[in-house]
Design a protein around this motif. Structure first.
Motif, PDB file in Angstrom:
ATOM      1  N   LEU A  96      55.010  30.270 102.577  1.00  0.00           N
ATOM      2  CA  LEU A  96      55.057  31.704 102.283  1.00  0.00           C
ATOM      3  C   LEU A  96      56.636  32.455 102.630  1.00  0.00           C
ATOM      4  CD1 LEU A  96      51.953  32.526 104.588  1.00  0.00           C
ATOM      5  CD2 LEU A  96      52.328  32.919 102.145  1.00  0.00           C
ATOM      6  N   LYS A  97      57.451  31.559 102.855  1.00  0.00           N
ATOM      7  CA  LYS A  97      58.763  32.017 102.813  1.00  0.00           C
ATOM      8  C   LYS A  97      59.446  31.665 101.689  1.00  0.00           C
ATOM      9  CE  LYS A  97      59.467  30.933 107.869  1.00  0.00           C
ATOM     10  NZ  LYS A  97      60.147  29.936 108.986  1.00  0.00           N
ATOM     11  N   SER A  98      59.115  30.881 100.854  1.00  0.00           N
ATOM     12  CA  SER A  98      59.661  30.590  99.344  1.00  0.00           C
ATOM     13  C   SER A  98      59.454  31.707  98.638  1.00  0.00           C
ATOM     14  CB  SER A  98      59.176  29.317  99.265  1.00  0.00           C
ATOM     15  OG  SER A  98      57.991  29.414  98.766  1.00  0.00           O
ATOM     16  N   ASP A  99      60.499  31.784  97.498  1.00  0.00           N
ATOM     17  CA  ASP A  99      60.235  32.769  96.396  1.00  0.00           C
ATOM     18  C   ASP A  99      58.839  32.804  95.849  1.00  0.00           C
ATOM     19  OD1 ASP A  99      62.709  33.703  97.073  1.00  0.00           O
ATOM     20  OD2 ASP A  99      63.607  32.464  95.434  1.00  0.00           O
ATOM     21  N   ARG A 156      49.454  37.741  99.544  1.00  0.00           N
ATOM     22  CA  ARG A 156      48.981  39.073  99.495  1.00  0.00           C
ATOM     23  C   ARG A 156      50.156  40.029 100.169  1.00  0.00           C
ATOM     24  NH1 ARG A 156      43.450  39.423 102.178  1.00  0.00           N
ATOM     25  NH2 ARG A 156      43.889  41.595 102.115  1.00  0.00           N
ATOM     26  N   PRO A 157      50.354  41.224  99.807  1.00  0.00           N
ATOM     27  CA  PRO A 157      51.363  42.241 100.163  1.00  0.00           C
ATOM     28  C   PRO A 157      51.433  42.643 101.699  1.00  0.00           C
ATOM     29  CG  PRO A 157      49.841  43.235  98.715  1.00  0.00           C
ATOM     30  CD  PRO A 157      49.507  41.718  98.839  1.00  0.00           C
ATOM     31  N   ASP A 158      50.031  42.576 102.223  1.00  0.00           N
ATOM     32  CA  ASP A 158      49.890  43.154 103.679  1.00  0.00           C
ATOM     33  C   ASP A 158      50.143  41.791 104.520  1.00  0.00           C
ATOM     34  OD1 ASP A 158      47.700  41.966 102.375  1.00  0.00           O
ATOM     35  OD2 ASP A 158      46.305  43.031 103.868  1.00  0.00           O
ATOM     36  N   THR A 159      51.429  41.522 104.733  1.00  0.00           N
ATOM     37  CA  THR A 159      51.668  40.208 105.564  1.00  0.00           C
ATOM     38  C   THR A 159      51.582  40.553 106.881  1.00  0.00           C
ATOM     39  OG1 THR A 159      54.056  40.626 105.242  1.00  0.00           O
ATOM     40  CG2 THR A 159      52.942  39.327 103.465  1.00  0.00           C
ATOM     41  N   GLU A 160      51.498  41.643 107.459  1.00  0.00           N
ATOM     42  CA  GLU A 160      51.674  41.956 108.949  1.00  0.00           C
ATOM     43  C   GLU A 160      50.638  41.594 109.725  1.00  0.00           C
ATOM     44  OE1 GLU A 160      52.381  45.625 112.232  1.00  0.00           O
ATOM     45  OE2 GLU A 160      52.888  45.960 110.086  1.00  0.00           O
ATOM     46  N   GLY A 161      49.365  41.762 109.116  1.00  0.00           N
ATOM     47  CA  GLY A 161      48.053  40.893 109.663  1.00  0.00           C
ATOM     48  C   GLY A 161      48.003  39.738 109.566  1.00  0.00           C
ATOM     49  N   LEU A 162      48.581  39.060 108.366  1.00  0.00           N
ATOM     50  CA  LEU A 162      48.449  37.661 108.284  1.00  0.00           C
ATOM     51  C   LEU A 162      49.650  37.077 109.313  1.00  0.00           C
ATOM     52  CD1 LEU A 162      47.646  35.404 106.467  1.00  0.00           C
ATOM     53  CD2 LEU A 162      49.815  35.831 104.954  1.00  0.00           C
ATOM     54  N   ARG A 193      38.396  28.599 110.897  1.00  0.00           N
ATOM     55  CA  ARG A 193      39.499  29.781 111.144  1.00  0.00           C
ATOM     56  C   ARG A 193      40.690  29.429 110.419  1.00  0.00           C
ATOM     57  NH1 ARG A 193      37.442  29.640 116.719  1.00  0.00           N
ATOM     58  NH2 ARG A 193      39.257  28.467 117.142  1.00  0.00           N
ATOM     59  N   LEU A 194      41.203  28.287 110.482  1.00  0.00           N
ATOM     60  CA  LEU A 194      42.557  28.083 109.650  1.00  0.00           C
ATOM     61  C   LEU A 194      42.265  27.851 108.242  1.00  0.00           C
ATOM     62  CD1 LEU A 194      45.419  26.896 109.686  1.00  0.00           C
ATOM     63  CD2 LEU A 194      44.655  24.640 109.778  1.00  0.00           C
ATOM     64  N   ALA A 195      41.026  27.310 107.756  1.00  0.00           N
ATOM     65  CA  ALA A 195      40.776  27.508 106.257  1.00  0.00           C
ATOM     66  C   ALA A 195      40.635  28.712 105.858  1.00  0.00           C
ATOM     67  CB  ALA A 195      39.446  26.656 105.914  1.00  0.00           C
ATOM     68  N   ARG A 196      40.113  29.767 106.485  1.00  0.00           N
ATOM     69  CA  ARG A 196      40.086  31.130 106.083  1.00  0.00           C
ATOM     70  C   ARG A 196      41.366  32.019 106.134  1.00  0.00           C
ATOM     71  NH1 ARG A 196      35.215  30.860 109.232  1.00  0.00           N
ATOM     72  NH2 ARG A 196      36.123  31.915 111.092  1.00  0.00           N
ATOM     73  N   THR A 197      42.189  31.666 107.195  1.00  0.00           N
ATOM     74  CA  THR A 197      43.594  32.137 107.254  1.00  0.00           C
ATOM     75  C   THR A 197      44.349  31.874 106.028  1.00  0.00           C
ATOM     76  OG1 THR A 197      43.563  32.277 109.634  1.00  0.00           O
ATOM     77  CG2 THR A 197      45.567  32.351 108.498  1.00  0.00           C
TER      78      THR A 197
END
Length: 404
Positions: A285-288, A295-301, A343-347
């Motif tokens: 997720l840190k990579s280009d 997804r754009p809403d990364t705060e909740g993620l 839970r990890l799979a869903r995340t």
């Protein structure tokens, strides 16, 4: 608690790391098309029980060479006495051995035979059974599976209906087992059978060791929702099993089975697998490429990932605790790990939105790893004992609550 290595443990950890670096066969590489193993102590791309019979000579030879290298040190069965092929290690040393192998992403060998059946035979088996079976398990020459679950008899294991009738020096066995993990690859299986149908259901059961090549034993692979075949159903049609293959007394098999399951502990394997999956997700997720696919809403993620990381550390502590604690500690670890798996799979799937529906690995974010993990996790809360069973064990054995 402080889990830092003692000087002796640190020295042993270095020894394991050096051994893995120098002795793991370079040609024995993970299979990029393989599904993640459903067994907690296996690593992605490997299934030693399958690989040892692979039609690919490099894969087969690599699996056998790795088993031989581990067997030299007694590390297939690390806590067993040396006289039976073990290494006489402490529980803490065995934990370190398994942890370092998982972190190096190399496969363990002979799981259920080494960690479930072997200790049971050591405690309850005859001298003849110990001499016949333990050294072969410790050398990686035979693989074992557990024949407990039946159609309509999963969570309520004592309601099993597979029958065994004594006929001289043999039992004649008829019935069916199902959801037998790696059943198609096994040389032997340990089976619960009903020998006294008139007895209360927990008291008319016998524990038998069965060679899968016995006439009358038929093994059929089961294809799961991923298209893989990690399970099998096993049919017994007048299969004759020597009475000498009985562990414990006739009609006392339930107590033998509970002894066996008492050795089952949720170990370090799941912890390391989840930790590596989470770290891989964060780096991606840190990579280009990751930023383009996420997804754009990364705060909740970000908050979800932080929670999963905390839970992985909790699971590590539970796994460490269960190495020195018996009874219900393994159920706590197994329950927490199974639910964390889901839970990890869903995340991970949530991180990619609709792209998480892609099943084909090519061109999918992270090779569709979390799409596959999500289907893997479906079985987590009933594999090796349902969450309801684990909660009952914790309630009755841990909290002292009444059974009814």
């Amino acid at each position: 608690m402080n889990w830092e290595d003692t000087p002796e443990e640190a020295e042993f950890r270095d020894e394991v790391r050096s051994f893995v670096t120098t002795r793991f066969p370079a040609s024995y590489r993970p299979d990029p098309e393989a599904e993640h193993s459903l067994e907690p102590e296996d690593v992605w791309g490997y299934s030693w029980a399958v690989d040892r019979r692979s039609p690919d000579p490099a894969r087969r030879d690599g699996a056998l060479a790795w088993a031989a290298a581990l067997a030299e040190r007694g590390w297939i069965t690390p806590q067993w006495p040396r006289e039976y092929g073990g290494a006489g290690l402490s529980a803490e040393q065995e934990f370190i051995l398994q942890e370092e192998m998982m972190r190096a992403r190399v496969p363990t060998v002979n799981g259920i035979g080494a960690f479930l059946l072997g200790p049971t035979i050591l405690e309850l088996g005859t001298d003849e059974q110990k001499a016949e079976h333990l050294p072969r398990i410790a050398r990686g020459e035979t693989t074992w599976v557990q024949g407990f679950s039946e159609p309509g008899s999963g969570s309520d294991l004592a309601s099993l209906r597979t029958r065994a009738v004594r006929d001289g020096d043999h039992y004649v066995v008829n019935g069916q087992k199902v959801w037998t993990s790696l059943g198609a690859q096994a040389d032997w299986m340990f089976v619960l059978v009903r020998t006294d149908p008139a007895a209360p259901k927990h008291k008319g059961i016998t524990f038998l060791l069965v060679d899968t090549e016995t006439p009358g034993v038929t093994v059929r692979p089961i294809t799961d929702i991923r298209g893989d075949t990690p399970f099998a159903e096993v049919f017994f049609d007048d299969a004759r099993v020597p009475v000498a293959n009985r562990v414990g007394a006739e009609n006392r098999g339930w107590y033998v089975a509970m002894t066996a399951l008492g050795f089952e502990r949720a170990g370090i394997g799941a912890t390391v697998k989840f930790e590596q999956a989470l770290s891989t997700l964060v780096e991606y997720l840190k990579s280009d490429e990751g930023r383009a696919h996420a997804r754009p809403d990364t705060e909740g993620l970000r908050l979800e990932i932080a929670r999963r990381y905390t839970e992985v550390r909790v699971l590590y502590n539970l796994a460490r605790h269960s190495t020195s604690s018996g009874d219900y500690a393994g159920s706590v670890s197994q329950l927490f790990g199974a639910e964390l798996h889901q839970r990890l799979a869903r995340t991970g799937a949530k991180a990619f939105g609709q792209l998480a529906e892609l099943w084909q690995r090519e061109d999918a974010p992270l090779g569709a790893a979390f799409t596959h993990l999500r289907l893997d996790s479906v079985a987590a809360t009933f594999l090796g004992g349902t969450t309801e069973i684990q909660r009952n064990v914790i309630a009755t054995r841990g909290l002292g609550l009444p059974k009814s």
